[in-house]
Design an enzyme around this catalytic site. Structure first.
Site, mmCIF file in Angstrom:
data_model
loop_
_atom_site.group_PDB
_atom_site.id
_atom_site.type_symbol
_atom_site.label_atom_id
_atom_site.label_comp_id
_atom_site.label_asym_id
_atom_site.label_seq_id
_atom_site.Cartn_x
_atom_site.Cartn_y
_atom_site.Cartn_z
ATOM 1 N N GLY A 178 0.790 -1.170 -0.057
ATOM 2 C CA GLY A 178 0.004 -0.007 -0.003
ATOM 3 C C GLY A 178 0.925 1.222 0.026
ATOM 4 O O GLY A 178 2.186 1.236 -0.344
ATOM 5 N N ILE A 180 2.239 3.253 2.514
ATOM 6 C CA ILE A 180 3.312 3.205 3.369
ATOM 7 C C ILE A 180 4.434 2.359 2.809
ATOM 8 O O ILE A 180 5.435 2.834 2.958
ATOM 9 C CB ILE A 180 2.804 3.158 4.583
ATOM 10 N N GLU A 199 2.946 -8.927 -0.621
ATOM 11 C CA GLU A 199 1.401 -8.454 -0.831
ATOM 12 C C GLU A 199 0.554 -9.497 -0.802
ATOM 13 O O GLU A 199 0.730 -10.398 -1.499
ATOM 14 C CB GLU A 199 1.440 -7.311 -1.924
ATOM 15 N N HIS A 441 4.137 26.645 -21.764
ATOM 16 C CA HIS A 441 4.870 25.784 -22.253
ATOM 17 C C HIS A 441 6.381 26.240 -21.784
ATOM 18 O O HIS A 441 6.634 27.457 -21.903
ATOM 19 C CB HIS A 441 4.851 25.906 -23.745
HETATM 20 P P1 NAD Z 1 -2.792 0.320 2.977
HETATM 21 O O1 NAD Z 1 -4.323 0.121 3.466
HETATM 22 O O2 NAD Z 1 -2.660 1.225 1.914
HETATM 23 O O3 NAD Z 1 -2.181 -1.303 2.330
HETATM 24 C C1 NAD Z 1 -1.986 -2.124 3.151
HETATM 25 C C2 NAD Z 1 -1.476 -3.382 2.268
HETATM 26 O O4 NAD Z 1 -1.317 -4.731 3.294
HETATM 27 C C3 NAD Z 1 -2.881 -4.032 1.617
HETATM 28 O O5 NAD Z 1 -2.382 -3.773 0.012
HETATM 29 C C4 NAD Z 1 -3.113 -5.223 2.013
HETATM 30 O O6 NAD Z 1 -3.381 -5.985 1.090
HETATM 31 C C5 NAD Z 1 -1.644 -5.852 2.487
HETATM 32 N N1 NAD Z 1 -1.742 -6.846 3.385
HETATM 33 C C6 NAD Z 1 -2.635 -6.704 4.684
HETATM 34 N N2 NAD Z 1 -2.459 -7.951 5.334
HETATM 35 C C7 NAD Z 1 -1.119 -8.576 4.760
HETATM 36 C C8 NAD Z 1 -0.545 -9.865 5.219
HETATM 37 N N3 NAD Z 1 -0.872 -10.448 6.091
HETATM 38 N N4 NAD Z 1 0.293 -10.098 4.232
HETATM 39 C C9 NAD Z 1 0.553 -9.262 3.107
HETATM 40 N N5 NAD Z 1 -0.047 -8.343 2.762
HETATM 41 C C10 NAD Z 1 -0.888 -7.959 3.341
HETATM 42 O O7 NAD Z 1 -2.166 0.736 4.319
HETATM 43 P P2 NAD Z 1 -0.763 1.332 4.811
HETATM 44 O O8 NAD Z 1 0.176 1.437 3.410
HETATM 45 O O9 NAD Z 1 -0.154 0.800 5.626
HETATM 46 O O10 NAD Z 1 -1.285 2.820 5.031
HETATM 47 C C11 NAD Z 1 -2.174 3.170 6.080
HETATM 48 C C12 NAD Z 1 -2.951 4.198 5.968
HETATM 49 O O11 NAD Z 1 -2.290 5.413 5.695
HETATM 50 C C13 NAD Z 1 -3.750 4.241 4.519
HETATM 51 O O12 NAD Z 1 -4.993 4.589 4.537
HETATM 52 C C14 NAD Z 1 -3.088 5.326 3.717
HETATM 53 O O13 NAD Z 1 -3.848 6.095 2.654
HETATM 54 C C15 NAD Z 1 -2.477 6.428 4.630
HETATM 55 N N6 NAD Z 1 -1.394 6.960 4.263
HETATM 56 C C16 NAD Z 1 -1.472 7.799 3.282
HETATM 57 C C17 NAD Z 1 -0.135 8.343 2.642
HETATM 58 C C18 NAD Z 1 -0.347 9.174 1.582
HETATM 59 O O14 NAD Z 1 -1.364 9.778 1.021
HETATM 60 N N7 NAD Z 1 0.783 9.517 0.706
HETATM 61 C C19 NAD Z 1 1.155 8.086 3.343
HETATM 62 C C20 NAD Z 1 1.086 7.093 4.394
HETATM 63 C C21 NAD Z 1 -0.143 6.470 4.734
#
Ligand code: NAD
Length: 462
Positions: A178, A180, A199, A441
């Site tokens: 995801g 992070i 993932e 541009h």
């Molecule tokens: P996320 O929900 O974006 O991604 C988590 C991922 O982990 C998913 O793809 C899921 O399928 C996977 N996963 C879950 N359990 C698993 C397992 N047992 N084995 C393998 N994969 C597994 O979560 P995140 O990246 O932790 O972010 C958390 C929150 O913080 C999100 O809502 C995100 O939008 C927010 N955030 C946003 C930003 C940004 O806007 N740039 C930056 C950092 C965090």
């Protein structure tokens, strides 16, 4: 007992923005925060420090990849991680102290300590009770860890520990592709770690337009990140010098392991709702553990509001900020409103990824007839001169009316470029409106215009 019109619990982007807007609207307001500094997760251990690390590692990578080609020759920079962390911390400090300044300027009282609702209209902070006509719960979220994996923020880390590593690990396993996982994974890959992302799903970045997601994975793979998709992580075992990660390959249910130095657990976040007195005050929760609200962010208890990561919707700082302003306006008797259809999402990797509105998959599922306008950054002169020709802009418009329904960008400055589409969507614009708007541009933004042109008679430079 000191009495306020509004007490906001939590000084993250949702809470502090709400408090400032309440003050600007003439309300007597206090904000409760137990951290030593204001700004919540975003400013202290989230968005801001990670952007500093992304920037520094990007500069380092740039120095080693393109400087020579541009005629910038000489000794190559090396990574001094403690110094980089110092730079990161000074960025954090200047932002958190900025919020403190804004509180003083706007006469928002900072009540230091943990806030608990003792009854509707009453909040206890470190043993002192305060009265409030309105209480706003803006307590944010915390990392959701996996059962059987114990975070120590040293070798097995969340994003918080990943921003404080003492050295660049030789090997890093990231659990979760995801936002992070990919942002922090790219930081350490650029600094020299061998990064493998595990993932659970069969694609990265759930919820993202799938064409963008596929391109994104290809580009990250080219940068050295390794991906194992359809991999459900089961456990992380601490050996003396290594960590052993065990995961199940979902396709055939076989079990595989990986040795690594550091594991980053990035499997999502959960609302922070503990020890706030919510249940005792009778505040209803959803079955996903969020505070339940109506469309105006009222809870079921009159005078208690909630916003940001503790309520439904994407866990994004800017969504929380918008909700903070809307709640303040509603409390002040105005018509607070958030347009949830136009909330951009940005991943700050290189290239950046940004999106707003509907994805192609969502439109297909709704049976909504649409046109696609696409333009590659390869056709953008500015992008080429910056070695940033990878990626594209994609605009989705209603087939009958040409009204913009969504936009998805992977490429240079995508996180900034998306906002002209957001403004266009707020005004209910057609793709033709963007296409007929003169764009300077040479700018990256011309790629957005060209994608809009591609929704009609065609892009010029493709
Ligand atoms: P996320 O929900 O974006 O991604 C988590 C991922 O982990 C998913 O793809 C899921 O399928 C996977 N996963 C879950 N359990 C698993 C397992 N047992 N084995 C393998 N994969 C597994 O979560 P995140 O990246 O932790 O972010 C958390 C929150 O913080 C999100 O809502 C995100 O939008 C927010 N955030 C946003 C930003 C940004 O806007 N740039 C930056 C950092 C965090």
């Amino acid at each position: 007992m000191a009495n306020y019109d509004v007490i906001v619990i939590g000084a993250g982007p949702g809470g502090y923005v709400c408090a400032i807007r309440c003050a600007q609207l003439g309300l007597k307001v206090a904000c409760v925060e137990s951290r030593q500094t204001l700004g919540g997760t975003c400013l202290n251990v989230g968005c801001i420090p990670s952007k500093a690390m992304l920037h520094a590692s990007e500069m380092y990578h740039e120095a080693h990849t393109h400087f020579d080609t541009m005629g910038l020759v000489g000794a190559s920079p090396k990574v001094d991680l403690p110094k980089m962390l110092g730079y990161k911390q000074s960025t954090v400090d200047s932002n958190t102290s900025g919020i403190e300044f804004l509180f003083k300027k706007n006469k928002v009282d900072w009540l230091k300590g943990h806030g608990t609702i003792t009854a509707p209209g009453k909040v206890d902070v470190a043993g002192t009770e305060y009265g409030a006509k309105n209480i706003v719960v803006a307590t944010g979220s915390e990392a959701a860890t996996l059962t059987g994996i114990e975070i120590d923020e040293d070798r097995i880390v969340t994003s918080t520990g990943a921003l404080e590593l003492k050295s660049v690990p030789k090997k890093m396993v990231v659990i979760g592709a995801g936002v992070i996982g990919l942002e922090m994974g790219s930081v350490y890959a650029r600094l020299g770690s061998d990064v493998t992302v595990l993932e659970f799903l069969d694609h990265i970045t759930p919820g993202m337009d799938s064409e963008i997601s596929r391109t994104f994975q290809k580009l990250l793979t080219k940068q050295g990140l390794k991906f194992k998709l359809g991999a459900a992580v089961k456990s992380v075992e601490k050996l003396k010098t290594k960590l052993k990660v065990t995961y199940q390959v979902r396709k055939d249910e076989s079990t595989e392991t990986l040795d690594t130095d550091v594991v980053l657990v990035a499997t999502g976040r959960k609302p922070y709702t503990e020890n706030l007195g919510l249940a005792e005050a009778g505040v209803e929760m959803t079955d996903r553990g969020q505070v339940k609200t109506d469309a105006h962010l009222n809870t079921n208890v009159p005078g208690i509001w909630a916003l940001g990561d503790v309520v439904a919707g994407p866990m994004l700082a800017h969504k929380a900020e918008d909700e903070g302003m809307a709640v303040a306006e509603s409390i002040a008797g105005q018509r607070g409103h958030v347009n949830y259809g136009v909330i951009p999402g940005v991943i700050y990797t290189s290239p950046e990824v940004a999106s707003v509105g509907k994805t192609e998959e969502e439109l297909k599922e709704e049976g909504h007839a649409y046109t696609v306008g696409k333009f590659p950054f390869m056709g953008n002169a500015r992008a080429k001169s910056h070695f940033a020709g990878d990626g594209f802009v994609k605009i989705l418009a209603d087939k009958a009316t040409d009204r913009i329904l969504g936009a998805h960008i992977i490429g240079p400055m995508a996180g900034d470029l998306i906002h002209e589409v957001c403004v266009a969507m707020e005004f209910g614009a057609a793709a033709e409106d963007l296409a007929r708007t003169c764009h300077a541009h040479p700018t990256f933004s011309e790629a957005v215009r060209e994608a809009a042109l591609a929704c009609g008679d065609g892009a010029i430079h493709a």
